[in-house]
Design a protein around this motif. Structure first.
Motif, PDB file in Angstrom:
ATOM      1  N   GLU A  78       0.978  -1.237   0.188  1.00 45.11           N
ATOM      2  CA  GLU A  78       0.031  -0.093   0.018  1.00 45.11           C
ATOM      3  C   GLU A  78       1.059   1.331   0.162  1.00 45.11           C
ATOM      4  OE1 GLU A  78      -2.862   2.285   3.067  1.00 45.11           O
ATOM      5  OE2 GLU A  78      -2.922   0.147   3.277  1.00 45.11           O
ATOM      6  N   GLY A  79       0.598   2.103  -0.880  1.00 45.80           N
ATOM      7  CA  GLY A  79       1.185   3.292  -1.123  1.00 45.80           C
ATOM      8  C   GLY A  79       2.425   3.595  -1.667  1.00 45.80           C
ATOM      9  N   TRP A  80       3.089   2.473  -2.154  1.00 49.59           N
ATOM     10  CA  TRP A  80       4.725   2.722  -2.804  1.00 49.59           C
ATOM     11  C   TRP A  80       4.160   2.537  -4.327  1.00 49.59           C
ATOM     12  CZ3 TRP A  80       9.183   3.219  -0.431  1.00 49.59           C
ATOM     13  CH2 TRP A  80       9.241   3.150   0.939  1.00 49.59           C
ATOM     14  N   VAL A  81       5.205   3.260  -5.014  1.00 48.23           N
ATOM     15  CA  VAL A  81       5.207   3.229  -6.544  1.00 48.23           C
ATOM     16  C   VAL A  81       6.534   3.170  -6.718  1.00 48.23           C
ATOM     17  CG1 VAL A  81       2.824   4.821  -6.508  1.00 48.23           C
ATOM     18  CG2 VAL A  81       5.326   5.919  -6.705  1.00 48.23           C
ATOM     19  N   TYR A  82       6.589   2.738  -8.154  1.00 43.74           N
ATOM     20  CA  TYR A  82       7.896   2.675  -8.941  1.00 43.74           C
ATOM     21  C   TYR A  82       7.930   3.939  -9.747  1.00 43.74           C
ATOM     22  CZ  TYR A  82      11.912   0.613 -11.724  1.00 43.74           C
ATOM     23  OH  TYR A  82      13.130   0.723 -12.406  1.00 43.74           O
TER      24      TYR A  82
ATOM     25  N   ALA B 147      13.395   4.195  -8.610  1.00 44.71           N
ATOM     26  CA  ALA B 147      13.364   3.969  -7.163  1.00 44.71           C
ATOM     27  C   ALA B 147      11.718   3.398  -6.726  1.00 44.71           C
ATOM     28  CB  ALA B 147      13.730   5.157  -6.436  1.00 44.71           C
ATOM     29  N   ILE B 148      11.772   3.086  -5.628  1.00 46.63           N
ATOM     30  CA  ILE B 148      10.388   2.823  -5.109  1.00 46.63           C
ATOM     31  C   ILE B 148      10.054   4.082  -4.109  1.00 46.63           C
ATOM     32  CG2 ILE B 148      10.129   0.370  -5.621  1.00 46.63           C
ATOM     33  CD1 ILE B 148      10.916  -0.097  -2.646  1.00 46.63           C
ATOM     34  N   GLU B 149       9.084   4.584  -4.065  1.00 45.66           N
ATOM     35  CA  GLU B 149       8.764   5.849  -3.318  1.00 45.66           C
ATOM     36  C   GLU B 149       7.222   5.799  -2.846  1.00 45.66           C
ATOM     37  OE1 GLU B 149       7.524  10.330  -5.275  1.00 45.66           O
ATOM     38  OE2 GLU B 149       9.602   9.463  -5.769  1.00 45.66           O
ATOM     39  N   THR B 150       7.206   6.397  -1.803  1.00 50.24           N
ATOM     40  CA  THR B 150       6.014   6.916  -1.017  1.00 50.24           C
ATOM     41  C   THR B 150       6.064   8.051  -0.152  1.00 50.24           C
ATOM     42  OG1 THR B 150       4.494   5.637   0.514  1.00 50.24           O
ATOM     43  CG2 THR B 150       6.892   5.596   1.206  1.00 50.24           C
ATOM     44  N   SER B 151       4.925   8.645   0.115  1.00 52.73           N
ATOM     45  CA  SER B 151       4.963   9.968   0.695  1.00 52.73           C
ATOM     46  C   SER B 151       3.876   9.713   1.971  1.00 52.73           C
ATOM     47  CB  SER B 151       4.480  10.926  -0.124  1.00 52.73           C
ATOM     48  OG  SER B 151       5.308  11.224  -1.231  1.00 52.73           O
ATOM     49  N   PHE B 152       4.062  10.340   3.063  1.00 47.84           N
ATOM     50  CA  PHE B 152       3.294  10.395   4.226  1.00 47.84           C
ATOM     51  C   PHE B 152       3.031  11.603   4.724  1.00 47.84           C
ATOM     52  CE2 PHE B 152       6.023   6.689   4.370  1.00 47.84           C
ATOM     53  CZ  PHE B 152       4.974   5.687   4.487  1.00 47.84           C
ATOM     54  N   GLN B 153       1.743  11.950   5.155  1.00 49.53           N
ATOM     55  CA  GLN B 153       1.503  13.318   5.800  1.00 49.53           C
ATOM     56  C   GLN B 153       1.255  13.095   7.426  1.00 49.53           C
ATOM     57  OE1 GLN B 153      -2.074  15.389   4.144  1.00 49.53           O
ATOM     58  NE2 GLN B 153      -0.968  17.325   4.409  1.00 49.53           N
ATOM     59  N   PHE B 154       1.459  13.921   8.310  1.00 50.45           N
ATOM     60  CA  PHE B 154       1.528  13.754   9.619  1.00 50.45           C
ATOM     61  C   PHE B 154       0.771  14.871   9.983  1.00 50.45           C
ATOM     62  CE2 PHE B 154       5.074  11.402   8.344  1.00 50.45           C
ATOM     63  CZ  PHE B 154       5.068  10.175   9.048  1.00 50.45           C
TER      64      PHE B 154
ATOM     65  N   ASP C 269      15.582  -3.036  -0.675  1.00 52.54           N
ATOM     66  CA  ASP C 269      14.718  -2.094  -0.766  1.00 52.54           C
ATOM     67  C   ASP C 269      13.362  -2.263  -0.176  1.00 52.54           C
ATOM     68  OD1 ASP C 269      16.516   0.071  -1.985  1.00 52.54           O
ATOM     69  OD2 ASP C 269      16.488  -1.303  -3.697  1.00 52.54           O
ATOM     70  N   PHE C 270      12.952  -3.328  -0.736  1.00 54.25           N
ATOM     71  CA  PHE C 270      11.661  -4.269  -0.353  1.00 54.25           C
ATOM     72  C   PHE C 270      11.633  -4.177   1.092  1.00 54.25           C
ATOM     73  CE2 PHE C 270      11.025  -4.480  -4.772  1.00 54.25           C
ATOM     74  CZ  PHE C 270       9.658  -3.855  -4.977  1.00 54.25           C
ATOM     75  N   ARG C 271      12.847  -4.658   1.819  1.00 56.48           N
ATOM     76  CA  ARG C 271      12.931  -5.131   3.139  1.00 56.48           C
ATOM     77  C   ARG C 271      12.692  -3.952   4.137  1.00 56.48           C
ATOM     78  NH1 ARG C 271      18.094  -7.060   3.726  1.00 56.48           N
ATOM     79  NH2 ARG C 271      17.433  -8.512   2.431  1.00 56.48           N
TER      80      ARG C 271
ATOM     81  N   ILE D 168       9.786   0.321   7.033  1.00 55.25           N
ATOM     82  CA  ILE D 168       9.086   1.527   7.296  1.00 55.25           C
ATOM     83  C   ILE D 168       7.707   1.757   7.463  1.00 55.25           C
ATOM     84  CG2 ILE D 168       8.802   3.869   5.722  1.00 55.25           C
ATOM     85  CD1 ILE D 168      11.639   3.388   4.741  1.00 55.25           C
ATOM     86  N   TRP D 169       7.280   0.965   6.497  1.00 53.15           N
ATOM     87  CA  TRP D 169       5.457   0.934   6.721  1.00 53.15           C
ATOM     88  C   TRP D 169       4.985   0.423   8.087  1.00 53.15           C
ATOM     89  CZ3 TRP D 169       1.440  -2.457   7.976  1.00 53.15           C
ATOM     90  CH2 TRP D 169       0.221  -2.056   7.581  1.00 53.15           C
ATOM     91  N   GLN D 170       5.811  -0.560   8.809  1.00 56.88           N
ATOM     92  CA  GLN D 170       5.544  -0.977  10.148  1.00 56.88           C
ATOM     93  C   GLN D 170       5.893   0.143  10.919  1.00 56.88           C
ATOM     94  OE1 GLN D 170       7.996  -4.498  10.310  1.00 56.88           O
ATOM     95  NE2 GLN D 170       6.011  -5.742  10.783  1.00 56.88           N
ATOM     96  N   ILE D 171       6.739   0.805  10.818  1.00 56.43           N
ATOM     97  CA  ILE D 171       7.105   1.939  11.756  1.00 56.43           C
ATOM     98  C   ILE D 171       6.048   3.063  11.741  1.00 56.43           C
ATOM     99  CG2 ILE D 171       8.593   4.029  12.177  1.00 56.43           C
ATOM    100  CD1 ILE D 171      10.903   1.974  11.635  1.00 56.43           C
ATOM    101  N   ILE D 172       5.669   3.412  10.532  1.00 58.43           N
ATOM    102  CA  ILE D 172       4.596   4.508  10.363  1.00 58.43           C
ATOM    103  C   ILE D 172       3.272   3.935  10.766  1.00 58.43           C
ATOM    104  CG2 ILE D 172       3.161   5.575   8.598  1.00 58.43           C
ATOM    105  CD1 ILE D 172       6.204   6.792   8.677  1.00 58.43           C
TER     106      ILE D 172
END
Length: 97
Positions: free
Chosen positions: A17-21, A25-32, A81-83, A88-92
């Motif tokens: 969820e939320g990652w794109v190529y 690179a594989i990329e994602t963004s988050f807003q807090f 990168d996938f690892r 990162i997903w778990q931390i977020i």
């Protein structure tokens, strides 16, 4: 680490969820909620990056965080990168469990 082909990358991203190529690179963004929350998560991610020996290209503007991963030594995307993306997903998302 072996560089993954585009088909494998896309197949793996379909399950994330939320990652794109994008642009090699594989990329994602988050807003807090605010800068403090963004920086707190960045700090946790930084410790995980050190533990894995793999470091993202990232940008932070106030409450927004964008993360890009690729393996420079392989000149592309690897399992490394996938690892890290999974970690990162778990931390977020650890507060929403």
């Amino acid at each position: 680490m072996e560089k993954l082909n585009e088909r494998t990358i896309e197949e793996r991203l379909d399950k994330m969820e939320g990652w794109v190529y994008k642009d090699g690179a594989i990329e994602t963004s988050f807003q807090f909620a605010d800068f403090r929350e963004a920086f707190s998560k960045m700090t946790l991610i930084a410790f995980e990056c050190e533990a894995q020996g793999h470091h993202p290209d990232w940008t932070n503007v106030y409450n927004n965080l964008t993360i890009r991963l690729n393996t420079h030594d392989a000149n592309g995307i690897t399992e490394k990168d996938f690892r890290l993306a999974h970690s990162i997903w778990q931390i977020i998302h650890e507060d929403s469990k």
